[in-house]
Write a protein that holds these residues in place. Structure first.
Motif, PDB file in Angstrom:
ATOM      1  N   UNK A   1      14.302  45.203  38.370  1.00 18.28           N
ATOM      2  CA  UNK A   1      14.448  45.953  39.624  1.00 18.28           C
ATOM      3  C   UNK A   1      14.227  47.456  39.435  1.00 18.28           C
TER       4      UNK A   1
ATOM      5  N   UNK B   1       9.645  38.686  49.342  1.00 15.61           N
ATOM      6  CA  UNK B   1      11.042  39.068  49.115  1.00 15.61           C
ATOM      7  C   UNK B   1      11.164  40.433  48.444  1.00 15.61           C
TER       8      UNK B   1
ATOM      9  N   UNK C   1      15.878  41.432  43.186  1.00 16.21           N
ATOM     10  CA  UNK C   1      16.896  42.152  43.976  1.00 16.21           C
ATOM     11  C   UNK C   1      16.277  42.903  45.161  1.00 16.21           C
TER      12      UNK C   1
ATOM     13  N   UNK D   1       8.717  35.058  59.319  1.00 13.32           N
ATOM     14  CA  UNK D   1       9.511  34.101  58.548  1.00 13.32           C
ATOM     15  C   UNK D   1      10.705  33.645  59.375  1.00 13.32           C
ATOM     16  N   UNK D   2      11.364  34.613  60.029  1.00  8.65           N
ATOM     17  CA  UNK D   2      12.515  34.254  60.865  1.00  8.65           C
ATOM     18  C   UNK D   2      12.110  34.047  62.328  1.00  8.65           C
TER      19      UNK D   2
ATOM     20  N   UNK E   1      17.248  31.552  57.114  1.00 10.82           N
ATOM     21  CA  UNK E   1      18.046  32.782  57.013  1.00 10.82           C
ATOM     22  C   UNK E   1      19.234  32.586  56.065  1.00 10.82           C
TER      23      UNK E   1
ATOM     24  N   UNK F   1      18.067  32.623  52.500  1.00 10.63           N
ATOM     25  CA  UNK F   1      17.746  33.991  52.072  1.00 10.63           C
ATOM     26  C   UNK F   1      19.030  34.712  51.619  1.00 10.63           C
TER      27      UNK F   1
ATOM     28  N   UNK G   1      20.191  33.193  48.298  1.00 10.42           N
ATOM     29  CA  UNK G   1      19.283  33.631  47.229  1.00 10.42           C
ATOM     30  C   UNK G   1      19.624  35.046  46.775  1.00 10.42           C
ATOM     31  N   UNK G   2      19.874  35.913  47.738  1.00  9.37           N
ATOM     32  CA  UNK G   2      20.183  37.312  47.419  1.00  9.37           C
ATOM     33  C   UNK G   2      21.442  37.426  46.575  1.00  9.37           C
ATOM     34  N   UNK G   3      22.505  36.712  46.963  1.00  8.35           N
ATOM     35  CA  UNK G   3      23.774  36.820  46.220  1.00  8.35           C
ATOM     36  C   UNK G   3      23.653  36.193  44.831  1.00  8.35           C
TER      37      UNK G   3
ATOM     38  N   UNK H   1      20.995  35.921  43.060  1.00  9.15           N
ATOM     39  CA  UNK H   1      20.174  36.802  42.221  1.00  9.15           C
ATOM     40  C   UNK H   1      21.019  37.962  41.679  1.00  9.15           C
ATOM     41  N   UNK H   2      21.893  38.488  42.529  1.00  4.65           N
ATOM     42  CA  UNK H   2      22.776  39.574  42.066  1.00  4.65           C
ATOM     43  C   UNK H   2      23.673  39.096  40.931  1.00  4.65           C
TER      44      UNK H   2
ATOM     45  N   UNK I   1      21.726  39.059  37.785  1.00  3.36           N
ATOM     46  CA  UNK I   1      21.529  40.400  37.240  1.00  3.36           C
ATOM     47  C   UNK I   1      22.857  41.050  36.833  1.00  3.36           C
TER      48      UNK I   1
ATOM     49  N   UNK J   1      25.549  41.659  38.538  1.00  2.00           N
ATOM     50  CA  UNK J   1      26.197  42.563  39.488  1.00  2.00           C
ATOM     51  C   UNK J   1      27.480  41.960  40.077  1.00  2.00           C
TER      52      UNK J   1
ATOM     53  N   UNK K   1      28.762  34.969  54.568  1.00  2.00           N
ATOM     54  CA  UNK K   1      27.639  35.472  55.380  1.00  2.00           C
ATOM     55  C   UNK K   1      26.838  34.327  56.005  1.00  2.00           C
TER      56      UNK K   1
END
Lengths: 320, 458
Positions: free
Chosen positions: A172, A257, A261, A277-278, B413, B416, B419-421, B423-424, B427, B429, B442
């Motif tokens: 990132x 994406x 991150x 996408x949405x 949605x 998504x 995936x974000x959490x 990925x954190x 890494x 986080x 969420x």
């Protein structure tokens, strides 16, 4: 006698035509710009107005009839709930903050070199411009290969000189610098504009500095830079507007994406994801209106402040 | 002279026959031939195969003509969205499960239950899970396509590499623990990261990988009514924690893992698998065709590679081999029919969808040519499959472990967010528990909002 009458008749017609032409010249001018104006209204103004309207609706794909009016709801959600709004804006401004000045400096320095009187200069100019005609997607794919952690040229050179390899596209921390490096590739258009500006500087000004004993640096500081400020300003403006709309290279290099991150998730990518996408077209329209407003405000601010540092040679800078 | 006369006679006869045949064809079709625009992504080597299927369909249905509109993969979502929303959409389109649901709820595509009944289509020919995931709100919106199943339940493994590392190649790992031990022995690093990888834990979709492993640990993604997210259970947290420790301790972190696969593609043949640099790889059923295309010798050598079921958590009594189907973007594809067309076109489109779904010369032949399974049970029972794919028995076993995931039109949605959490967490986080709990909170908010609107409309 007859010939005289005929000549007078001709002159009278010519005079009347000239008078008509003089009276109508502004309308004829408008006629000439009509194709552009019609295109502007149909392809820019009307879509913009419709987009503005959609931004106040909950328009989703497949909405039948008029989309439901929701007022400022999209805007409220963007500013209060949408984490990716601030993230994508930050990424875009970061990219812009580095890529625009670096590209300007790079293009300007190369233009200075290409403005020298050296044998074969035409060839050098062509060579430096060639990268700009390489399609953006092709250039991006080439850079993706060069930046590949394991097989890319950059890291293998780093290893050869004893530097640690860099995870250009998987870390990132390195995504945005990678995109900035890529942005330098297409400096040719700005370089050409700088070159044209440099060639329009009167040579007697340089001669005057030389007579006063000034060297190259003095010439650059007191002649070249001040006289180039309108060109620098133009390139800066175009760079800022284009930088905010960066999309294709990010799309190709790190995907929708924005890479790990979301470090490469730029603003236009967020708009794209929301729309395609949405399928939230109303929301995406609101995002694009915000982007337009930011670009518009920045442009106005740049134009306003330009009076203080851009030298047009007509005393305008003194007025400020 | 004689031959000229003969030629004239032949030409005259030909014209007469043509004139005689033309009205009869028109009569058969009531004067009209229905044209279907088939929007699909069966590109590359699959396009001629699909053309062959269309030829067979048109031979059986002379009044219907199918135009094969293969689309580029780039900008797929954009193309599909604009086509589906237009006033003149294609007659039949390929959609993922979230897209099917999205278009269904927005009224862009039609339910096909009435056609199923009219045409007497036997839905029991499909695997229950395959057809089951094409229902939204009690109505069937598409006939299933391949890739719905067999997406996550199986791994390819390299027997040669296992032998070289001192393992029994004929007994691939059954559990996480056995697989981890093998991965530790096989994985090798160099100055640029991983040189040889034991196991590919995940693809680019971290959420899909997590949910796949979750089901092998006895966990569930969501409640059966698709209203409550349940992936942040104890099993979920244990699963993610294991994935994190695996990625960090064995592969040296997610960046190493991603670098290893950067700019490679199994389809294109430049994947580490082909160079014996990867011992275990999660697959979907499209890989057999690609493997055969890119490395026919390797594919033909059954002693070189094998197929195994996704390992489960051996420490959890509820752990078992499992796969998921219809969870995300890449699962649960279907052929769906846009609403904007008149009934006769919709009916013709259904006939075509049925043909490419269940007919022996349709979907069965199309998929067999790619050595990949069909969603139709009988197609997969073709004994020739065992010659075309040396590990066909395991493939069928894998399909049987697939679990359909209940989803809603807002699945994209939610995925998504997850995936974000995750990925954190990869890494470093946040912890596995924090990542999943925050993702669930969420995601649940998105789900609640959807159901509130849905229930209000009902």
């Amino acid at each position: 006698m007859n010939a005289t009458i005929a000549r007078q008749h001709d002159e009278s017609w010519r005079a009347r035509f000239q008078e008509w032409w003089f009276r109508c010249r502004s309308w004829i001018g408008f006629l000439f710009i009509l194709p552009w104006f019609a295109g502007f209204v149909i392809f820019d103004l009307m879509p913009f107005a419709y987009n503005l309207y959609l931004s106040f609706t909950d328009y989703q794909i497949g909405t039948q009839g008029a989309p439901p009016w929701i007022g400022l709801e999209n805007y409220l959600e963007i500013f209060t709930k949408d984490k990716l709004f601030s993230k994508s804006m930050y990424n875009t401004v970061y990219y812009l903050g580095f890529s625009v000045p670096l590209r300007l400096i790079f293009a300007f320095l190369i233009a200075l070199l290409l403005n020298m009187r050296v044998r074969g200069m035409e060839l050098y100019r062509t060579l430096f411009y060639v990268p700009s005609v390489v399609p953006l997607v092709a250039a991006t794919l080439i850079f993706a290969g060069l930046l590949n952690t394991r097989y890319g040229l950059f890291n293998h050179v780093f290893l050869l000189v004893g530097l640690p390899p860099v995870r250009w596209l998987s870390s990132p921390d390195w995504i945005k610098p990678s995109l900035i490096i890529l942005s330098l590739w297409g400096f040719g258009a700005q370089m050409i504009i700088f070159l044209a500006g440099l060639q329009s500087i009167p040579s007697d000004l340089y001669e005057a500095v030389a007579i006063d004993g000034g060297g190259g640096l003095r010439r650059l500081r007191h002649i070249t830079l001040p006289l180039m400020t309108p060109t620098i300003f133009f390139n800066l403006l175009i760079g800022v507007i284009g930088g905010f709309q960066i999309f294709a290279q990010v799309f190709v290099m790190v995907g929708v994406d924005g890479g790990p991150l979301g470090a490469g998730l730029v603003y236009m990518m967020h708009v794209y994801n929301k729309a395609f996408r949405d399928f939230e077209f109303g929301y995406a329209a609101a995002l694009s209106v915000i982007l337009f407003s930011i670009i518009f405000a920045l442009t106005v601010a740049l134009v306003y402040t330009s009076n203080r540092w851009v030298f047009y040679g007509d005393g305008a800078e003194d007025a400020a | 002279m004689y031959s000229l006369r003969l030629l004239r006679v032949i030409l005259a006869l030909g014209m007469l026959l043509t004139l005689a045949a033309a009205p009869s064809a028109a009569q058969d079709c009531d004067g009209d031939v229905i044209e279907l625009e088939f929007m699909n992504w069966w590109g590359a080597a699959r396009e001629p195969l699909m053309n062959e299927v269309i030829m067979h369909f048109e031979a059986e249905n002379p009044c219907i003509r199918v135009i094969n509109q293969v689309q580029p993969w780039d900008n797929r979502s954009e193309l599909l969205a604009t086509a589906a929303a237009s006033s003149n959409p294609p007659s039949i389109i390929m959609t993922t499960r979230p897209e099917t649901y999205q278009f269904a709820i927005q009224g862009l595509i039609i339910p096909i239950d009435a056609f199923v009944e009219d045409q007497g289509t036997d839905l029991n020919v499909f695997y229950a899970g395959e057809v089951g995931i094409q229902y939204w709100n009690g109505e069937l919106y598409g006939l299933p396509m391949p890739t719905a199943g067999g997406l996550t339940s199986m791994f390819l493994y390299n027997k040669t590499m296992l032998r070289e590392a001192g393992f029994d190649a004929e007994n691939p790992p059954e559990t996480w623990q056995e697989m981890q031990a093998m991965a530790e022995a096989i994985t090798q690093g160099d100055a640029l990261g991983i040189d040889v990888m034991g196991i590919q834990m995940h693809s680019s979709n971290l959420d899909e990988a997590f949910v796949s492993w979750l089901y092998t640990n006895g966990g569930r993604y969501v409640s059966d009514d698709a209203r409550t997210l349940t992936f942040n259970s104890e099993a979920g947290i244990e699963t993610l924690a294991w994935m994190l420790s695996f990625a960090n301790d064995i592969n040296g972190g997610i960046e190493n893992e991603r670098d290893f696969f950067q700019d490679t593609s199994f389809t294109e043949g430049d994947h580490p698998w082909y160079d014996n640099q990867l011992a275990f790889m999660p697959i979907n059923t499209s890989v057999f065709g690609h493997y055969n295309n890119n490395d026919p010798d390797g594919y033909a050598n059954a002693d070189h590679w094998g197929v195994m079921l996704r390992p489960y958590n051996g420490d959890n009594p509820d752990g078992a081999h499992a796969g998921i189907t219809g969870y995300g973007f890449s699962g649960g594809w279907a052929y769906t029919i846009p609403r904007a067309h008149p009934p006769e076109i919709q009916e013709a489109a259904y006939k075509f969808a049925e043909f490419i779904g269940v007919h022996p010369q349709g979907g069965c032949a199309f998929l067999f040519a790619q050595s990949r399974p069909a969603p139709v049970k009988e197609c997969n029972e073709n004994p020739a499959y065992y010659d075309a794919n040396p590990h066909w028995g395991t493939v069928l076993e894998g399909l049987a472990t697939d679990t359909p995931i209940p989803i809603t039109p807002v699945q994209g949605q939610i995925a998504e967010v997850i995936r974000g959490h995750i990925e954190e967490a990869f890494f470093g986080m946040k912890s596995a528990a924090d990542a999943l709990n925050e993702a669930a909170a969420e995601g649940q908010a998105i789900l609640d909002e959807f159901w509130a609107e849905f229930d209000a409309d009902m």
